[in-house]
Write an enzyme that holds these catalytic residues in place. Structure first.
Site, PDB file in Angstrom:
ATOM      1  N   TYR A  61      32.010  47.469  53.358  1.00 36.45           N
ATOM      2  CA  TYR A  61      30.805  48.019  54.004  1.00 36.45           C
ATOM      3  C   TYR A  61      29.743  48.460  53.007  1.00 36.45           C
ATOM      4  CZ  TYR A  61      34.538  48.885  57.458  1.00 36.45           C
ATOM      5  OH  TYR A  61      35.613  48.774  58.284  1.00 36.45           O
TER       6      TYR A  61
ATOM      7  N   GLU B 226      38.330  61.142  70.962  1.00 37.75           N
ATOM      8  CA  GLU B 226      39.138  60.278  70.092  1.00 37.75           C
ATOM      9  C   GLU B 226      38.671  60.361  68.637  1.00 37.75           C
ATOM     10  OE1 GLU B 226      38.527  56.332  71.610  1.00 37.75           O
ATOM     11  OE2 GLU B 226      39.361  56.758  73.568  1.00 37.75           O
TER      12      GLU B 226
ATOM     13  N   ARG C  37      37.806  59.955  61.787  1.00 36.76           N
ATOM     14  CA  ARG C  37      37.228  60.260  60.477  1.00 36.76           C
ATOM     15  C   ARG C  37      36.883  61.737  60.277  1.00 36.76           C
ATOM     16  NH1 ARG C  37      34.066  56.132  57.912  1.00 36.76           N
ATOM     17  NH2 ARG C  37      33.762  55.321  60.006  1.00 36.76           N
TER      18      ARG C  37
ATOM     19  N   CYS D  48      41.048  39.774  41.497  1.00 38.89           N
ATOM     20  CA  CYS D  48      40.227  38.682  40.968  1.00 38.89           C
ATOM     21  C   CYS D  48      39.106  38.305  41.925  1.00 38.89           C
ATOM     22  CB  CYS D  48      41.111  37.483  40.679  1.00 38.89           C
ATOM     23  SG  CYS D  48      42.311  37.923  39.426  1.00 38.89           S
ATOM     24  N   GLU D  49      38.193  39.230  42.132  1.00 38.85           N
ATOM     25  CA  GLU D  49      37.010  38.969  42.949  1.00 38.85           C
ATOM     26  C   GLU D  49      35.898  39.866  42.430  1.00 38.85           C
ATOM     27  OE1 GLU D  49      36.853  38.490  47.039  1.00 38.85           O
ATOM     28  OE2 GLU D  49      38.988  38.082  47.309  1.00 38.85           O
TER      29      GLU D  49
ATOM     30  N   ARG E 184      36.808  50.020  51.679  1.00 44.87           N
ATOM     31  CA  ARG E 184      35.509  50.402  52.257  1.00 44.87           C
ATOM     32  C   ARG E 184      34.308  50.056  51.371  1.00 44.87           C
ATOM     33  NH1 ARG E 184      33.898  54.789  53.679  1.00 44.87           N
ATOM     34  NH2 ARG E 184      33.168  54.168  55.731  1.00 44.87           N
TER      35      ARG E 184
ATOM     36  N   TYR F  39      40.497  55.627  57.086  1.00 46.30           N
ATOM     37  CA  TYR F  39      40.319  54.196  56.838  1.00 46.30           C
ATOM     38  C   TYR F  39      40.516  53.875  55.360  1.00 46.30           C
ATOM     39  CZ  TYR F  39      38.345  54.949  61.426  1.00 46.30           C
ATOM     40  OH  TYR F  39      38.172  55.339  62.726  1.00 46.30           O
TER      41      TYR F  39
HETATM   42  N1  LLP Z   1      38.135  55.343  69.412  1.00 41.71           N
HETATM   43  C1  LLP Z   1      37.974  54.010  69.325  1.00 41.71           C
HETATM   44  C2  LLP Z   1      38.143  53.178  70.508  1.00 41.71           C
HETATM   45  C3  LLP Z   1      37.650  53.435  68.085  1.00 41.71           C
HETATM   46  O1  LLP Z   1      37.475  52.124  68.004  1.00 41.71           O
HETATM   47  C4  LLP Z   1      37.491  54.268  66.941  1.00 41.71           C
HETATM   48  C5  LLP Z   1      37.160  53.685  65.638  1.00 41.71           C
HETATM   49  C6  LLP Z   1      37.701  55.646  67.088  1.00 41.71           C
HETATM   50  C7  LLP Z   1      38.000  56.155  68.353  1.00 41.71           C
HETATM   51  C8  LLP Z   1      37.605  56.606  65.946  1.00 41.71           C
HETATM   52  O2  LLP Z   1      36.337  56.666  65.405  1.00 41.71           O
HETATM   53  P1  LLP Z   1      35.993  57.765  64.285  1.00 41.71           P
HETATM   54  O3  LLP Z   1      36.067  59.119  64.950  1.00 41.71           O
HETATM   55  O4  LLP Z   1      36.976  57.647  63.190  1.00 41.71           O
HETATM   56  O5  LLP Z   1      34.618  57.422  63.875  1.00 41.71           O
HETATM   57  N2  LLP Z   1      36.946  51.010  59.188  1.00 41.71           N
HETATM   58  C9  LLP Z   1      35.661  51.635  59.438  1.00 41.71           C
HETATM   59  C10 LLP Z   1      35.669  52.438  60.704  1.00 41.71           C
HETATM   60  C11 LLP Z   1      36.083  51.639  61.909  1.00 41.71           C
HETATM   61  C12 LLP Z   1      36.132  52.459  63.179  1.00 41.71           C
HETATM   62  C13 LLP Z   1      36.805  51.712  64.259  1.00 41.71           C
HETATM   63  N3  LLP Z   1      36.964  52.445  65.481  1.00 41.71           N
HETATM   64  C14 LLP Z   1      35.285  52.468  58.235  1.00 41.71           C
HETATM   65  O6  LLP Z   1      36.031  52.491  57.264  1.00 41.71           O
HETATM   66  O7  LLP Z   1      34.214  53.080  58.217  1.00 41.71           O
END
Ligand code: LLP
Length: 423
Positions: free
Chosen positions: A320, A273, A276, A346-347, A316, A375
């Site tokens: 974070y 899955e 990023r 305004c923050e 982001r 993201y």
């Molecule tokens: N599968 C599931 C069940 C997930 O919850 C996620 C990400 C992925 C796959 C994909 O993960 P990746 O390969 O993209 O790392 N908003 C945060 C990242 C949140 C990730 C949430 N879940 C950021 O901007 O860093």
């Protein structure tokens, strides 16, 4: 490798000048390179050549239907976490038999939608969800395909907000308690046990947590077999990190090799899955400098560059403390300055970068916020009543707006002033 490069001091996306796009589309906007998207998908997916696998792109990372349709054409499936994402994936033409549904809070309506659409797998995250799914599918007279998302209690060694595989996180079912649910599910009318799934976190820069997880999953699959339950799918989730600054994540090929070695011989279809790692460095956000100013009077002078994109457009950094490289779209031979690059919201928390060394910029200059493909737009909001920006895709020497900039009218769509407020 990506296709954002300077030619004669001008930033290009593939063969199109970023300045040219800004002139035609306005700012801020997100910009994706089709060649980079395709390349990253291919590099990741081909790492698993030779074994049965499905690369289910994590829709939450970049959910524009143009992007999804591209991955669908390349053979990809989708990892979704809401009815909205299912709608997008289907609209983009992704085969429902390559769609898997994760997430802790699926509603009855969403479960029904998933079943009606004929998706490959529900990654069930709690006992109550199992019972709900059994009931919904039973009422529809079908069996819903199920995997349980187990929580392996592995430390992904990433940011606390995006670490999901520890026992203290809200995700999944503790691996030690999951067998009981499998046994329950095996007796149910409305579900069919198909797999085991997990996802331990995002932006991982080490391979070892993935391998440790896979070992635990393998041991668990053995326990299932001993209890007369066989599975067809093993879903390892997403999580492979990218370089934003100086991180050194594993190359997707290295990751794939380690997983393939560890998996050796297990007769299952592997599901991945990734989000990023495929889209992160295939997209940038482009913003225009509105003002520069210097605040004196504190302990030291503070230089600010105020741009037309804020925490609502790219959240982001604020959320974070994430780092995104920021560079001028047109290189100039000028001195550098240490600045905070801030938005119009305004923050005080509204910033894209803090204490960043940047060649001196002036009003009207364009800045490229790098590594914004994942993201980025998907987490954008309209806070401060700011219409969300456009999304643009480049392919070779062409570009297309794949999502129009929102308008002020679209901001109030669906709002009304009720009669009882009229005097
Ligand atoms: N599968 C599931 C069940 C997930 O919850 C996620 C990400 C992925 C796959 C994909 O993960 P990746 O390969 O993209 O790392 N908003 C945060 C990242 C949140 C990730 C949430 N879940 C950021 O901007 O860093």
């Amino acid at each position: 490798m990506n296709h954002f490069e300077y030619k004669d001091g001008e930033l290009f996306c593939e063969e199109v000048s970023v300045t040219q796009i800004a002139k035609e589309v306005g700012t801020p906007f997100y910009l994706y390179s089709k060649a980079t998207l395709s390349r990253h998908f291919h590099v990741f997916d081909s790492g698993f050549e030779g074994i049965d696998h499905i690369t289910c792109f994590a829709v939450k990372s970049c959910s524009n239907i143009a992007v999804l349709s591209l991955f669908g054409d390349l053979g990809g499936g989708a990892d979704i976490v809401s009815g909205g994402e299912l709608f997008r994936a289907l609209k983009a033409g992704i085969d429902p038999r390559r769609i898997i549904y994760s997430g802790v809070g699926k509603t009855e309506k969403e479960l029904r939608y998933g079943i009606q659409s004929g998706i490959l797998l529900f990654n069930v995250e709690s006992e109550q969800e199992l019972h709900r799914l059994n009931k919904v599918a039973g009422d529809m007279g079908v069996k819903a395909p199920v995997a349980f998302r187990v929580n392996p209690d592995v430390d992904a060694k990433t940011h606390a907000y995006i670490s999901t595989g520890l026992a203290k996180n809200k995700f999944g079912i503790p691996i030690n308690e999951a067998l009981d649910l499998y046994l329950q599910a095996a007796e149910m009318e409305g579900v069919e046990v198909k797999g085991v799934s997990c996802h331990i976190g995002s932006q991982l820069t080490l391979i070892s947590p993935f391998v440790e997880t896979l070992r635990k999953l393998k041991a668990f699959v053995e326990r299932l077999t001993d209890n007369g339950i066989s599975i067809d799918y093993l879903d390892l989730g997403g999580g492979v990190g990218i370089t934003y600054d100086d991180e050194e994540p594993p190359h997707p090929k290295e990751y794939a090799k380690a997983i393939k070695e560890e998996l050796a011989g297990l007769p299952v279809t592997l599901i991945l899955e990734p989000g990023r790692v495929i889209v992160g460095n295939a997209g940038i956000m482009v913003t225009e400098v509105q003002y520069t100013k210097t605040n004196r009077g504190g302990e030291q002078e503070k230089h600010f560059v105020v741009v037309d994109a804020g925490m609502n457009d790219l959240t982001r950094p604020s959320l974070y403390g994430a780092f995104h490289a920021i560079q001028p779209v047109k290189k100039k031979n000028v001195a550098t300055q240490v600045v905070d690059i801030v938005g119009p919201i305004c923050e005080t928390g509204d910033f894209l970068a803090k204490d960043r060394k940047l060649p001196k910029v002036e009003q009207g200059d364009l800045l490229a916020v790098m590594s914004a493909g994942a993201y980025g737009f998907t987490m954008a909001s309209t806070y401060n009543s700011r219409p969300r920006g456009a999304e643009v895709m480049v392919s070779g020497d062409q570009f297309a707006v794949i999502r129009a900039r929102e308008t002020v009218e679209s901001l109030i769509q669906g709002e009304s002033i009720p009669g009882f407020l009229e005097s």
